[in-house]
Design a protein around this motif. Structure first.
Motif, mmCIF file in Angstrom:
data_model
loop_
_atom_site.group_PDB
_atom_site.id
_atom_site.type_symbol
_atom_site.label_atom_id
_atom_site.label_comp_id
_atom_site.label_asym_id
_atom_site.label_seq_id
_atom_site.Cartn_x
_atom_site.Cartn_y
_atom_site.Cartn_z
ATOM 1 N N TRP A 23 7.866 8.644 -10.399
ATOM 2 C CA TRP A 23 8.164 9.789 -11.058
ATOM 3 C C TRP A 23 8.853 9.502 -12.401
ATOM 4 O O TRP A 23 8.617 10.163 -13.608
ATOM 5 N N ASP A 24 9.681 8.164 -12.442
ATOM 6 C CA ASP A 24 10.269 7.962 -13.668
ATOM 7 C C ASP A 24 9.190 7.479 -14.855
ATOM 8 O O ASP A 24 9.242 8.056 -15.964
ATOM 9 N N GLN A 79 0.828 -1.379 -0.059
ATOM 10 C CA GLN A 79 -0.016 0.058 0.139
ATOM 11 C C GLN A 79 0.770 1.231 -0.025
ATOM 12 O O GLN A 79 0.781 2.142 -0.640
ATOM 13 N N TYR A 80 1.886 1.327 0.780
ATOM 14 C CA TYR A 80 2.619 2.413 0.958
ATOM 15 C C TYR A 80 3.648 2.525 -0.446
ATOM 16 O O TYR A 80 3.883 3.578 -0.879
ATOM 17 N N GLY A 132 8.632 3.792 -4.113
ATOM 18 C CA GLY A 132 7.376 4.089 -4.967
ATOM 19 C C GLY A 132 7.434 5.559 -5.809
ATOM 20 O O GLY A 132 6.951 5.465 -6.775
ATOM 21 N N PHE A 133 7.684 6.324 -5.062
ATOM 22 C CA PHE A 133 7.657 7.656 -5.724
ATOM 23 C C PHE A 133 8.580 8.076 -6.763
ATOM 24 O O PHE A 133 8.343 8.526 -7.857
ATOM 25 N N GLY A 181 1.762 6.432 -7.101
ATOM 26 C CA GLY A 181 0.557 7.407 -7.538
ATOM 27 C C GLY A 181 1.244 8.966 -7.265
ATOM 28 O O GLY A 181 0.912 9.796 -8.146
ATOM 29 N N HIS A 182 1.790 9.192 -6.099
ATOM 30 C CA HIS A 182 2.295 10.484 -6.085
ATOM 31 C C HIS A 182 3.436 11.101 -6.824
ATOM 32 O O HIS A 182 3.376 12.114 -7.489
ATOM 33 N N GLY A 183 4.089 10.128 -7.180
ATOM 34 C CA GLY A 183 5.316 10.309 -8.148
ATOM 35 C C GLY A 183 4.900 10.656 -9.538
ATOM 36 O O GLY A 183 5.448 11.393 -10.174
#
Length: 114
Positions: free
Chosen positions: A94-95, A52-53, A89-90, A59-61
């Motif tokens: 982002w990539d 989940q984290y 994950g960020f 998603g934020h990235g």
């Protein structure tokens, strides 16, 4: 002349040895504490929460890379493993978002003949 006499160690050398030993012990304690914390977080954090984290960070990235969101706050937690997974994950998001953004920019721009 007395041959059995040992040379006396200067006072500053004695203090230097003691201070060095204390510093080395403090560093050793900090490393062991960090290792124990990493093992504890790895063993007692559920896989679903870890996933989940990572997904929240992804998603934020993506949204940040595409310029859709101004400020996205990471979830607050004391668990260092979850923080690390969020940041991983960020970065992956982002990539991924940068690649998608570049692809849409290239599709939208007219190609020039050479």
């Amino acid at each position: 002349m007395n041959v059995d006499k040992k040379p006396e160690i200067p006072l500053y050398t004695k203090w230097g040895i003691r201070v060095s030993a204390v510093i080395i012990l403090l560093i050793l304690v900090m490393v062991v504490k960090n290792c124990v914390g990493s093992i504890r977080y790895g063993l007692f954090t559920e896989q679903d929460l870890q996933k989940q984290y990572y997904e929240i960070g992804f998603g934020h990235g993506v949204t940040k890379a595409q310029g859709q969101a101004e400020e996205l706050e990471p979830p607050e937690t004391e668990n260092l493993l979850l923080r690390k997974l969020y940041h991983k994950g960020f970065r992956d998001g982002w990539d991924s978002g940068q690649q998608r953004h570049k692809a849409t920019d290239q599709d939208a721009s007219p190609e020039k003949d050479k």
